[in-house]
Design a protein around this motif. Structure first.
Motif, short mmCIF file in Angstrom:
data_model
loop_
_atom_site.label_atom_id
_atom_site.label_comp_id
_atom_site.label_asym_id
_atom_site.label_seq_id
_atom_site.Cartn_x
_atom_site.Cartn_y
_atom_site.Cartn_z
N LEU A 1 0.85 -1.21 0.00
CA LEU A 1 0.00 0.00 0.00
C LEU A 1 0.88 1.25 0.00
O LEU A 1 0.66 2.17 -0.79
N LEU A 2 1.88 1.25 0.88
CA LEU A 2 2.77 2.43 0.95
C LEU A 2 3.43 2.68 -0.40
O LEU A 2 3.54 3.81 -0.85
N ARG A 3 3.83 1.60 -1.05
CA ARG A 3 4.47 1.77 -2.35
C ARG A 3 3.46 2.35 -3.36
O ARG A 3 3.81 3.22 -4.14
N SER A 4 2.21 1.86 -3.27
CA SER A 4 1.22 2.35 -4.24
C SER A 4 0.89 3.82 -4.01
O SER A 4 0.39 4.49 -4.89
N TYR A 5 1.17 4.34 -2.80
CA TYR A 5 0.97 5.77 -2.56
C TYR A 5 2.17 6.58 -3.07
O TYR A 5 2.21 7.79 -2.90
N GLY A 6 3.16 5.89 -3.62
CA GLY A 6 4.32 6.61 -4.18
C GLY A 6 5.48 6.72 -3.22
O GLY A 6 6.47 7.40 -3.51
N ASN A 7 5.41 6.05 -2.05
CA ASN A 7 6.55 6.10 -1.12
C ASN A 7 7.67 5.20 -1.63
O ASN A 7 7.43 4.24 -2.36
N HIS A 8 8.88 5.52 -1.20
CA HIS A 8 10.03 4.72 -1.61
C HIS A 8 10.40 3.78 -0.47
O HIS A 8 10.62 4.22 0.65
N ILE A 9 10.43 2.50 -0.77
CA ILE A 9 10.77 1.52 0.27
C ILE A 9 12.25 1.18 0.13
O ILE A 9 12.69 0.76 -0.93
N ILE A 10 12.98 1.38 1.21
CA ILE A 10 14.41 1.01 1.20
C ILE A 10 14.56 -0.15 2.16
O ILE A 10 14.42 0.02 3.37
N ASP A 11 14.80 -1.33 1.63
CA ASP A 11 14.93 -2.48 2.53
C ASP A 11 16.23 -3.19 2.26
O ASP A 11 16.97 -2.83 1.36
N ALA A 12 16.46 -4.22 3.07
CA ALA A 12 17.74 -4.90 2.98
C ALA A 12 17.75 -6.01 1.94
O ALA A 12 18.76 -6.65 1.71
N ALA A 13 16.60 -6.25 1.31
CA ALA A 13 16.53 -7.32 0.32
C ALA A 13 17.00 -6.77 -1.01
O ALA A 13 16.22 -6.59 -1.93
N GLY B 1 12.95 0.40 -35.03
CA GLY B 1 13.20 -1.03 -34.88
C GLY B 1 13.98 -1.40 -33.61
O GLY B 1 14.09 -2.57 -33.27
N SER B 2 14.50 -0.40 -32.90
CA SER B 2 15.26 -0.71 -31.68
C SER B 2 14.31 -1.13 -30.56
O SER B 2 13.13 -0.78 -30.56
N GLU B 3 14.84 -1.91 -29.62
CA GLU B 3 14.02 -2.41 -28.52
C GLU B 3 14.75 -2.24 -27.20
O GLU B 3 15.96 -2.41 -27.13
N GLN B 4 14.01 -1.85 -26.17
CA GLN B 4 14.60 -1.67 -24.85
C GLN B 4 13.84 -2.57 -23.86
O GLN B 4 12.61 -2.57 -23.86
N PHE B 5 14.58 -3.32 -23.03
CA PHE B 5 13.94 -4.26 -22.09
C PHE B 5 14.02 -3.73 -20.67
O PHE B 5 15.02 -3.11 -20.29
N PHE B 6 12.99 -4.00 -19.87
CA PHE B 6 12.98 -3.56 -18.48
C PHE B 6 12.63 -4.75 -17.59
O PHE B 6 11.87 -5.62 -17.99
N PRO B 7 13.16 -4.75 -16.35
CA PRO B 7 12.79 -5.83 -15.42
C PRO B 7 11.39 -5.62 -14.84
O PRO B 7 10.78 -4.57 -15.06
N LEU B 8 10.91 -6.61 -14.08
CA LEU B 8 9.61 -6.51 -13.40
C LEU B 8 9.67 -5.37 -12.38
O LEU B 8 10.58 -5.31 -11.57
N LYS B 9 8.71 -4.45 -12.46
CA LYS B 9 8.71 -3.28 -11.57
C LYS B 9 7.28 -2.95 -11.20
O LYS B 9 6.34 -3.46 -11.80
N SER B 10 7.11 -2.03 -10.24
CA SER B 10 5.77 -1.55 -9.93
C SER B 10 5.28 -0.72 -11.12
O SER B 10 6.09 -0.19 -11.89
N LYS B 11 3.96 -0.60 -11.25
CA LYS B 11 3.42 0.15 -12.39
C LYS B 11 3.84 1.62 -12.33
O LYS B 11 3.99 2.26 -13.37
N GLU B 12 4.06 2.14 -11.12
CA GLU B 12 4.53 3.53 -10.98
C GLU B 12 5.93 3.66 -11.60
O GLU B 12 6.22 4.61 -12.32
N GLU B 13 6.80 2.68 -11.30
CA GLU B 13 8.16 2.73 -11.86
C GLU B 13 8.16 2.51 -13.37
O GLU B 13 8.94 3.11 -14.09
N VAL B 14 7.26 1.63 -13.81
CA VAL B 14 7.15 1.38 -15.26
C VAL B 14 6.72 2.67 -15.97
O VAL B 14 7.23 3.02 -17.03
N ALA B 15 5.79 3.41 -15.34
CA ALA B 15 5.33 4.68 -15.92
C ALA B 15 6.53 5.63 -16.09
O ALA B 15 6.67 6.29 -17.12
N ALA B 16 7.40 5.66 -15.08
CA ALA B 16 8.58 6.54 -15.16
C ALA B 16 9.51 6.09 -16.29
O ALA B 16 10.01 6.92 -17.06
N ASP B 17 9.69 4.78 -16.43
CA ASP B 17 10.55 4.26 -17.51
C ASP B 17 9.99 4.64 -18.89
O ASP B 17 10.74 5.02 -19.79
#
Ligand code: CTP
Length: 402
Positions: free
Chosen positions: A139-151, A379-395
């Motif tokens: 939920l916190l992430r979906s509100y746009g907060n940044h989670i900094i964890d040890a994982a 014709g160029s292609e750029q790949f992105f890893p699995l991310k939250s939809k907020e981060e995908v929007a930024a990409d």
């Protein structure tokens, strides 16, 4: 980047609170001005005297200073801050933040803060792994907060276990880097007009039935928020959303139901737009006739519905596109993804296409995450890893602003 920045350091009651002393020192050494806000439980782990000595400011914990009756304004504090960093963030503080339980100064300040918020969870493994905590973090992430964890290296929402607080040096680095990135992004779309379509369309069969799809509108809404954050004037043309509509002074919402209505709204808005992003999952067909009263089961009227093809909105816009306008489409595919996406890009005349593969776990409709690649007209292609939809929007916005 941290020099002269105003930082609120929120400390809640966990063993890792001792590390916050070091984090505070690092912020001060980097030239930041730090106001510590501590929860009543936090004071059980670390004394305010140490914190106020290091920060050079009285530590705020209560709504009032007991002897003078001085009122601490969480609103002023929230506006003063360039960043709020909550370290350690215990399971309880995270839960209160996620649900707006404002029973202490830390959470009230969080609710008033307009600046980026960084949350550094710290708790034992079982508490961290509990679905309640995981849900609150997401939920916190979906509100746009940044989670900094040890994982490190994993998507934080898929945290499994690691409950210790991230090391202070690493927290400092991530806060610094994120603030740097955010300030470069803010204003990167200033003066631009961005038109975005989102959600499904519903094509009525009769007054109570429709043909539709399970698009939630999350991706389009995330794009609208991100574009507005970057300074754009956004027009969001949305079918029936299953997520809350974004509220932002620079987002104008136009609600539509059918593909026809979406086309009308788009053709009306597009001449003003610099960029159009077609994130809607438009129904490809609509019933040829709409019954004006509910079709009864006995009537057999519903066994065969004659359908007509809906207009292709993206292709229609591209056909009348000026050279200074960019149109970006989406392709959700289950097989031969690249081939199909390239064909769609060419057929519709798009400048770029965002490809989702339904074979990727966590991508597509209804999820909080997405895994995309982007294919461009050259014709160029750029790949992105699995991310939250907020981060995908930024990409996506990064890629098309280039
Ligand atoms: N789109 C549109 N109008 C339509 C259908 C699609 O503007 N009537 C846009 C979507 O918003 C998306 C892109 O076109 O950006 C691709 O949508 P998709 O449904 O995958 O494309 P189709 O052309 O319908 O292809 P398919 O045969 O795979 O359904």
């Amino acid at each position: 980047m941290l020099k002269g920045k105003h930082i609120i350091l929120g400390i809640s009651g966990g063993i890792a609170a001792y590390k916050s002393v070091y984090l505070l020192r690092l912020f001060i050494k980097a030239g930041a001005e730090v106001q510590v806000v501590i929860t009543p439980n936090g004071k059980e782990f670390i004394t305010p005297v140490t914190l106020s000595a290091l920060s050079g400011k009285p530590v705020i914990s209560e709504f009032f200073t007991a002897n003078s009756g001085e009122w601490h304004s969480h609103v002023d504090l929230g506006l003063w801050a360039d960043a709020m960093v909550i370290a350690p963030a215990t399971a309880s503080t995270i839960a209160k933040m996620a649900n707006g339980v404002a029973d202490n100064m830390l959470v009230t300040t969080y609710l008033s803060a307009k600046a980026p918020v960084f949350v550094c969870p710290a708790m034992d493994l079982d508490m961290m792994a509990h679905p309640s905590t995981q849900r609150n973090i997401s939920l916190l992430r979906s509100y746009g907060n940044h989670i900094i964890d040890a994982a490190t290296g994993e998507l934080a929402s898929h945290l499994t276990g690691k409950g210790r607080m991230q090391e202070p040096e690493e927290i400092l680095r991530q806060v610094d880097e994120t603030l740097e990135r955010l300030s470069a992004e803010t204003a990167s779309l200033t003066g631009k007009r961005v038109m975005i379509t989102a959600g499904p369309t519903h094509e009525p069969i009769d007054p109570v039935r429709f043909i539709g799809n399970s698009s939630s509108g999350k991706m389009g809404v995330a794009l609208a928020r991100e574009a507005a954050r970057r300074g754009a004037e956004v027009t969001l043309i949305a079918g029936p959303l299953s997520v809350p509509a974004p509220e932002h002074p620079h987002i104008k919402m136009l609600n539509v139901t059918t593909a026809r209505e979406m086309l009308d709204a788009c053709t009306h808005s597009f001449p003003e737009a610099d960029i159009a992003i077609m994130a809607a999952a438009v129904a490809d067909y609509a019933p040829a006739q709409v019954a004006d009263r509910k079709i009864k089961r006995e009537e057999n009227g519903i066994e065969r519905i004659e359908l007509v093809k809906n207009p292709d909105i993206a292709a229609t816009l591209c056909a009348g596109k000026r050279p200074d306008q960019k149109v970006v489409g989406f392709a959700l595919e289950t097989d031969h993804e690249h081939e199909h996406a390239v064909a769609k890009l060419r057929r519709k005349g798009l400048d770029a296409i965002v490809l989702n593969s339904l074979r990727d776990k966590g991508a597509g409709f209804g999820t909080d995450t997405n895994k995309i690649s982007m294919i461009f007209a050259d014709g160029s292609e750029q790949f992105f890893p699995l991310k939250s939809k907020e981060e995908v929007a930024a990409d996506i916005l990064d890629a098309i602003s280039k």
